[in-house]
Design an enzyme around this catalytic site. Sequence first.
Site, mmCIF file in Angstrom:
data_model
loop_
_atom_site.group_PDB
_atom_site.id
_atom_site.type_symbol
_atom_site.label_atom_id
_atom_site.label_comp_id
_atom_site.label_asym_id
_atom_site.label_seq_id
_atom_site.Cartn_x
_atom_site.Cartn_y
_atom_site.Cartn_z
ATOM 1 N N CYS A 1 23.034 3.319 36.875
ATOM 2 C CA CYS A 1 24.023 4.539 36.951
ATOM 3 C C CYS A 1 24.917 4.270 38.231
ATOM 4 O O CYS A 1 26.100 4.725 38.174
ATOM 5 C CB CYS A 1 23.574 5.804 37.039
ATOM 6 S SG CYS A 1 22.446 6.109 35.501
ATOM 7 N N HIS B 1 28.103 11.107 39.502
ATOM 8 C CA HIS B 1 27.429 10.497 38.313
ATOM 9 C C HIS B 1 27.039 11.797 37.447
ATOM 10 O O HIS B 1 26.425 12.637 38.014
ATOM 11 C CB HIS B 1 26.298 9.586 38.529
ATOM 12 C CG HIS B 1 25.410 9.133 37.632
ATOM 13 N ND1 HIS B 1 26.126 8.749 36.318
ATOM 14 C CD2 HIS B 1 24.104 9.433 37.274
ATOM 15 C CE1 HIS B 1 24.989 8.636 35.528
ATOM 16 N NE2 HIS B 1 23.921 8.930 36.045
ATOM 17 N N ASN C 1 24.967 11.876 29.959
ATOM 18 C CA ASN C 1 24.726 10.711 30.881
ATOM 19 C C ASN C 1 25.119 9.300 30.336
ATOM 20 O O ASN C 1 24.466 8.982 29.456
ATOM 21 C CB ASN C 1 23.438 11.160 31.494
ATOM 22 C CG ASN C 1 23.225 9.795 32.627
ATOM 23 O OD1 ASN C 1 23.936 8.873 32.681
ATOM 24 N ND2 ASN C 1 22.011 9.947 33.394
HETATM 25 N N1 COA Z 1 13.570 20.741 24.950
HETATM 26 C C1 COA Z 1 12.735 21.613 25.110
HETATM 27 N N2 COA Z 1 11.680 21.283 26.020
HETATM 28 C C2 COA Z 1 11.920 20.315 26.662
HETATM 29 C C3 COA Z 1 12.686 19.307 26.579
HETATM 30 C C4 COA Z 1 13.791 19.485 25.799
HETATM 31 N N3 COA Z 1 14.780 18.502 25.340
HETATM 32 N N4 COA Z 1 12.356 18.188 27.498
HETATM 33 C C5 COA Z 1 11.429 18.559 27.985
HETATM 34 N N5 COA Z 1 10.810 19.872 27.762
HETATM 35 C C6 COA Z 1 9.875 20.761 28.582
HETATM 36 C C7 COA Z 1 8.809 19.915 29.135
HETATM 37 O O1 COA Z 1 7.703 19.192 28.107
HETATM 38 C C8 COA Z 1 8.164 21.090 29.949
HETATM 39 O O2 COA Z 1 7.164 21.474 29.090
HETATM 40 P P1 COA Z 1 5.670 21.804 29.600
HETATM 41 O O3 COA Z 1 5.809 22.735 30.813
HETATM 42 O O4 COA Z 1 5.119 22.319 28.661
HETATM 43 O O5 COA Z 1 5.265 20.446 30.059
HETATM 44 C C9 COA Z 1 9.123 21.857 29.967
HETATM 45 O O6 COA Z 1 10.309 21.600 29.069
HETATM 46 C C10 COA Z 1 9.806 21.976 31.635
HETATM 47 O O7 COA Z 1 10.085 20.616 32.059
HETATM 48 P P2 COA Z 1 10.380 20.472 33.439
HETATM 49 O O8 COA Z 1 10.227 19.081 33.789
HETATM 50 O O9 COA Z 1 10.215 21.457 34.190
HETATM 51 O O10 COA Z 1 12.070 20.809 33.353
HETATM 52 P P3 COA Z 1 13.287 20.416 34.240
HETATM 53 O O11 COA Z 1 13.729 21.874 34.735
HETATM 54 O O12 COA Z 1 12.433 19.481 35.388
HETATM 55 O O13 COA Z 1 14.368 19.628 33.768
HETATM 56 C C11 COA Z 1 15.155 17.378 33.086
HETATM 57 C C12 COA Z 1 14.065 18.422 33.011
HETATM 58 C C13 COA Z 1 14.935 16.027 32.753
HETATM 59 C C14 COA Z 1 16.490 18.080 32.463
HETATM 60 C C15 COA Z 1 15.423 17.371 34.762
HETATM 61 O O14 COA Z 1 14.150 16.974 35.455
HETATM 62 C C16 COA Z 1 16.418 16.145 35.125
HETATM 63 O O15 COA Z 1 17.562 16.413 34.702
HETATM 64 N N6 COA Z 1 15.991 15.301 35.925
HETATM 65 C C17 COA Z 1 16.890 14.293 36.112
HETATM 66 C C18 COA Z 1 17.273 13.076 35.019
HETATM 67 C C19 COA Z 1 18.040 12.424 35.282
HETATM 68 O O16 COA Z 1 19.112 12.544 35.969
HETATM 69 N N7 COA Z 1 17.930 11.109 34.681
HETATM 70 C C20 COA Z 1 18.876 10.021 34.638
HETATM 71 C C21 COA Z 1 19.296 9.408 36.013
HETATM 72 S S1 COA Z 1 20.594 8.396 35.968
#
Ligand code: COA
Length: 327
Positions: free
Chosen positions: A112, A254, A284
């Site tokens: 990215c 980004h 993204n």
């Molecule tokens: N729909 C519903 N539930 C979902 C889900 C979805 N699409 N994706 C994950 N969950 C669930 C998880 O399984 C977890 O369940 P659990 O508690 O039973 O295990 C719960 O939601 C919470 O997950 P959590 O990891 O606490 O969520 P979060 O607040 O960290 O958000 C992301 C998850 C991925 C959105 C966040 O961590 C993020 O944006 N990270 C950076 C990712 C990124 O930018 N990547 C690209 C880099 S270039």
Amino acid sequence: MGIKIIATGRYVPERVLTNADLEKMVETSDEWIRTRTGIETRHIADASQATSDMCREAAKNALEMAGIAPSELGAIVVATITPDHSFPNTACLLQEEIGAKNAFCFDLSAACSGLIYSLVTAQALMKMTPNLKYVLVLGAEKLSSIVDWDDRNTCVLFGDGAAAVILEKTDDGNDSIKAYNLGADGACKDILFMPAGGSRMPASLESVQNRKHFINMTGKEVFKFAVNAMVSSSQQAMTDAGVAPDDIKFLVPHQANYRILKAVAQRLDIPEERVYMNLNRYGNTSAASIGLCLDEMVRNNLLQKGDKVLLTAFGGGLTWGSIVLEW
Ligand code: COA
């Protein structure tokens, strides 16, 4: 000598995938996706479209704005982690498509952060190469080709698209890039990567069966890293450019996650109304994301001569980078 950004372009595929569509594919909800990420829709390429096809449309767009012929391009750089092939590089494929026969061509892999790495690389090349007047830089991804559509943790986040920037060497002493900061930390390689398809784990029946050809991500760790990396890299670039947050007309981060962008802006002391965001529409798009923003801003006349713009990104590698631009 000055290296200036003279044109931009963009392309996103026609097909729109909504959160409601995703609700039918994995166990998720529009509410979860919107509140956790800020994403509402993303554009997805069709089976016949590869990354170079999207590059072609974005490049044509930018060449038209620049008012130059493809044959005037001295180099093409494509930032991508989803090239059409391992080789030849995507830039070569694009060169043939648009008839840029005088350009040397390479792809750059920094996930990215790819567009930021590529803009800095292009400027450096132009400074040291006497006859390099125009360089075409693209950030382009068909992330839908490496997304696991059964994995709700990742499939809701990503989209496809391509963005182009043309740089020109001019006689005045002003560069568009006033300062930059680039960095990487290979120790964090495992929190965002694709396990198979390279020389470490070539494609095999087993690698396909074990779903190793998809984006693999530890979301929470990436989130924390993203905020810290973009904040410190932006601060360093601003210091090197001799500007303060108040001088920045727009922060263009980004487009990963609305909550990441908000946290970065807060820590940089840049109010949200000066943060450009379009991730609600595109998701993204990795290397394309900052370029998609820039082109929208240019075509909507949001940037005036002299405006300072702060670009910042992070991605797999891990890599990060920031640029202070003067428009
Ligand atoms: N729909 C519903 N539930 C979902 C889900 C979805 N699409 N994706 C994950 N969950 C669930 C998880 O399984 C977890 O369940 P659990 O508690 O039973 O295990 C719960 O939601 C919470 O997950 P959590 O990891 O606490 O969520 P979060 O607040 O960290 O958000 C992301 C998850 C991925 C959105 C966040 O961590 C993020 O944006 N990270 C950076 C990712 C990124 O930018 N990547 C690209 C880099 S270039």
